[in-house]
Design a protein around this motif. Structure first.
Motif, PDB file in Angstrom:
ATOM      1  N   THR A 134       0.795  -1.221   0.000  1.00  0.00           N
ATOM      2  CA  THR A 134       0.000   0.000   0.000  1.00  0.00           C
ATOM      3  C   THR A 134       0.834   1.281   0.000  1.00  0.00           C
ATOM      4  O   THR A 134       0.298   2.362  -0.202  1.00  0.00           O
ATOM      5  N   ASP A 135       2.149   1.165   0.219  1.00  0.00           N
ATOM      6  CA  ASP A 135       2.999   2.334   0.023  1.00  0.00           C
ATOM      7  C   ASP A 135       2.963   2.591  -1.485  1.00  0.00           C
ATOM      8  O   ASP A 135       3.102   1.648  -2.270  1.00  0.00           O
ATOM      9  N   MET A 136       2.737   3.842  -1.905  1.00  0.00           N
ATOM     10  CA  MET A 136       2.517   4.132  -3.322  1.00  0.00           C
ATOM     11  C   MET A 136       3.647   3.554  -4.198  1.00  0.00           C
ATOM     12  O   MET A 136       3.373   2.917  -5.214  1.00  0.00           O
ATOM     13  N   GLY A 137       4.886   3.763  -3.785  1.00  0.00           N
ATOM     14  CA  GLY A 137       6.025   3.275  -4.565  1.00  0.00           C
ATOM     15  C   GLY A 137       6.091   1.756  -4.584  1.00  0.00           C
ATOM     16  O   GLY A 137       6.347   1.131  -5.621  1.00  0.00           O
ATOM     17  N   GLU A 138       5.851   1.147  -3.433  1.00  0.00           N
ATOM     18  CA  GLU A 138       5.890  -0.323  -3.337  1.00  0.00           C
ATOM     19  C   GLU A 138       4.774  -0.927  -4.184  1.00  0.00           C
ATOM     20  O   GLU A 138       4.944  -1.978  -4.800  1.00  0.00           O
ATOM     21  N   ILE A 140       3.475   0.347  -6.904  1.00  0.00           N
ATOM     22  CA  ILE A 140       3.861   0.469  -8.320  1.00  0.00           C
ATOM     23  C   ILE A 140       4.819  -0.662  -8.704  1.00  0.00           C
ATOM     24  O   ILE A 140       4.620  -1.336  -9.715  1.00  0.00           O
ATOM     25  N   VAL A 185      -1.426   9.852  -8.432  1.00  0.00           N
ATOM     26  CA  VAL A 185      -1.500   9.593  -6.984  1.00  0.00           C
ATOM     27  C   VAL A 185      -2.966   9.420  -6.552  1.00  0.00           C
ATOM     28  O   VAL A 185      -3.291   8.531  -5.756  1.00  0.00           O
TER      29      VAL A 185
END
Lengths: 468, 225
Positions: A134-138, A140, A185
């Motif tokens: 759920t971390d945006m970068g993770e 992706i 985002v």
């Protein structure tokens, strides 16, 4: 690319040839260095703050058996459960069994380096449990089936167009514009919000564990770990045993240097202190709390000359200031942890023979130790690892020969100077002929130093007069 | 799978290796209880006198908004103004906290709902325990009065504090909680919030509104008015 810390050289060469990665990495490194300067410069006594934080972690590690027992009994008192994993496989088996007992089918996950260390996502998927980062970068890199390239910027190797294409392919949301970053985002927020609300369990790491209260501290800027630990009916924390501190005040000492080193702020957007599952009429928070503590060679590190590395709080300052990491990025390291701290941890965790290139990926400029908020002597630890490599005879042949030749030459100063003078002269000529070779002044440090000393003697001041 | 047996076996092995690594002859007991290093140093320069400007500066620097109102009764009208300006539905999620619930929401044209009915794009109002001048944080604790769901699920988050509820340092928050709950009986969650939720994961450009609120405002007002 299969994950292995071997072949650093060839992966580093690939990374340096990747123009997009180079451009993005440069941008991230400039930003993170500026944030570090801003954070550490916002107070006049940052050195004192890092001495306090470092003293707290040093004390805890020296008494880890005591604090671990205290933490365990507090968690149990509050109604939580503590599990111990010696190996990565143990941790995965325990987490999967906890999920199976509650019939968990879907999991939302906050960023956790320990779960990367154990390959938890893969194990959960093999057990038919859907897990969403759920971390945006993770998130992706998860939907792109790639690995994080930076501890705090996991998707930094991708540009907005690639991320937009990825979202258009993966999210069935009809025609829409994803040209601008806020649109990307916002879509991530919308898709992941649904996942949060429907998940059976949340898994997070822990930035700090507090023995006094049996507490787990989560630090994020997005608020994702907090949602993982608030919305689902079960919360599972996976953390290394070295995350402990004695009490709340000690946690404060660590938090004071963590955000300042990374985000340039006094504190990250969200810092949550969690203790136990929900109690009484609070209809918010998990019904079950499990803390799974991982060893994975940490107890061996405690008894070794590498104990200092256990103070690491994963702030990424060392890699953000490392000239090698700045050129290669995280993928080249082929391991979960990259940069200077990763070059220390990976050979210890995965065997020095499997990661012999990593301690060599160091320019010994000492910047990592200067910026480390936990004052870990990273260059010394890397040097010790290189010494071990040499003892075991596993360092690269050209390294062994090069160092032997240097050692021999250094015993004969006159010969050393003659040869290095000739080398510097040759480099200067080559630099004039071929502009792709870095410019060399044609003089060695020795000769420049000697000339300066002669000059200052004539002027009646300089190094010698200062010394007197 | 008997994970309890596996965990117990692992526990024994981990403690054994720890104690041998730390060169312990026996477990630490009684008088040997380790004493942690003294209280941590505070960041300099230290705030002195009126803490409000310190907090305000720290909170604004991190993207939060700080507003002073004449009294608590003015809060609903102020919130209504912001929601109208943002063209958002005139609805706020509230916890069971009576001091907040009893404010004139209806008169301000705002519908009130429960934290379990939060819809996307909605606003929420909570009561904080205190604000920290050192960091610009606002502190909440979990419970039916101010559910943690509001802190993280709403799009616009308003937090209500009295001007005398600013403390200088992180350590002061623990003193307040210890006084309120006694040692050991802690609320499940204590949340420090610093500004709106943000991410720099796309091209290293800071974007507000990742998973938590996109807008964060601290309202200071005198309770008596």
């Amino acid at each position: 690319m299969p994950m292995s810390p071997r072949d650093f050289d060839s992966r580093a060469a690939d990374a340096m040839a990747d123009e997009q990665l180079q451009a993005n990495l440069k941008k991230l490194m400039i930003l993170l260095k500026a944030l570090h300067r801003q954070g550490t410069g916002s107070v006049t006594n940052f050195d004192e703050l890092r001495q306090c934080a470092s003293a707290v972690k040093k004390h805890t590690i020296e008494n880890l058996d005591y604090y671990l027992e205290q933490f365990e009994s507090r968690v149990i008192e509050k109604g939580g459960k503590v599990h111990y994993a010696q190996t990565c496989e143990d941790l995965n088996v325990i987490v999967i069994e906890i999920c199976k007992r509650r019939g968990v089918k879907t999991i939302v996950k906050g960023k956790s380096m320990v779960s990367e260390e154990t390959g938890l996502n893969k194990a959960l998927e093999a057990a038919a449990i859907e897990v969403t980062e759920t971390d945006m970068g993770e998130y992706i890199v998860q939907i792109a089936h790639e690995r994080p390239s930076h501890l705090v910027g996991p998707a930094i190797h991708k540009n907005r167009k690639e991320i937009a294409d990825l979202f258009l392919k993966h999210h069935d949301l009809g025609p829409r514009s994803l040209k601008e970053i806020p649109e990307i985002v916002a879509e991530g927020r919308r898709v992941l919000r649904e996942k949060f609300l429907r998940a059976d369990a949340g898994i997070t790491g822990a930035n700090v564990l507090i023995a006094e209260t049996g507490g787990v501290v989560l630090v994020t800027n997005e608020g994702n770990a907090d949602l993982c630990s608030t919305i689902p009916k079960m919360h599972i924390v996976v953390a290394g045993i070295e995350k402990l501190v004695p009490g709340l005040e000690d946690a404060g000492a660590v938090l004071r240097v963590l955000a300042r080193s990374l985000t340039g702020r006094a504190m990250s957007c969200y810092t949550s202190f969690l203790t136990g599952p929900r109690e009484g009429p609070q209809y918010c928070g998990p019904e079950e709390l499990h803390v799974v503590l991982l060893d994975n060679h940490r107890t061996e590190i405690i008894g070794s000359e590498f104990r200092d590395i256990l103070r690491c709080i994963r702030c990424s300052s060392c890699m953000n200031h490392c000239p090698v990491f700045g050129q290669t990025g995280g993928h080249a390291y082929g391991s979960v942890y990259s940069g200077p701290m990763g070059s220390v941890l990976t050979p210890i965790m995965e065997g020095i023979e499997n990661a012999a290139d990593l301690p060599d990926a160091c320019s010994s400029d000492g910047r990592c130790a200067e910026v480390c908020p936990m004052m870990i002597p990273l260059p010394d630890l890397l040097r010790r690892l290189r010494g071990k490599e040499r003892e075991l005879g596993i360092s690269k042949r050209y390294m062994r020969w090069g160092i032997s030749a240097y050692m021999t030459l250094a015993r004969f100063p006159r010969l050393y100077r003659t040869i290095t003078d000739a080398g510097a002269g040759a480099l200067s000529v080559l630099g004039h002929v071929n502009k792709s070779i870095p410019y060399c002044r044609g003089r060695t440090f020795f000769s420049l130093f000697a000339r300066q000393r002669r000059r200052s003697k004539g002027a009646g001041h300089g190094y010698r007069s200062l010394k007197q | 799978m008997d994970i309890e047996a596996l965990s117990n076996k692992n526990r024994r092995a981990i403690f054994e290796r720890l104690r041998s690594g730390l060169k312990r002859t026996d477990e630490i007991t009684g008088s040997e209880t380790p004493v942690p290093p003294g209280p941590p140093a505070h960041p300099n320069p230290e705030p002195d006198g009126d803490l409000f400007p310190y907090f305000r500066e720290a909170a604004i620097r991190i993207g939060g908004n700080v507003v002073q109102l004449e009294g608590w009764k003015k809060i609903p009208l102020h919130v209504a103004g912001i929601l109208r300006e943002k063209c958002e539905p005139m609805k706020v999620a509230l916890g069971a906290d009576e001091t907040i619930r009893s404010l004139p929401w209806k008169e301000a044209g705002i519908e009130v709902c429960d934290d379990l009915e939060i819809e996307s794009g909605q606003a929420g109002v909570s009561r904080g325990i205190c604000a920290v001048a050192e960091t610009g944080s606002v502190v909440f604790f979990s419970g039916i009065e101010n559910p943690t769901r509001i802190t993280f699920l709403v799009k616009y988050h308003f937090v209500v504090l009295s001007p005398d509820e600013i403390v200088p340092y992180l350590e002061d928050v623990w003193s307040i909680l210890r006084r309120r709950f006694g040692n050991g009986r802690w609320p499940r969650a204590v949340n420090f919030v610093n500004g709106p939720s943000a991410t720099a994961d796309v091209e290293a450009i800071l974007t507000v509104g990742a998973h938590g609120p996109c807008y964060f405002e601290v309202l200071f007002a005198d309770r008596a008015n």
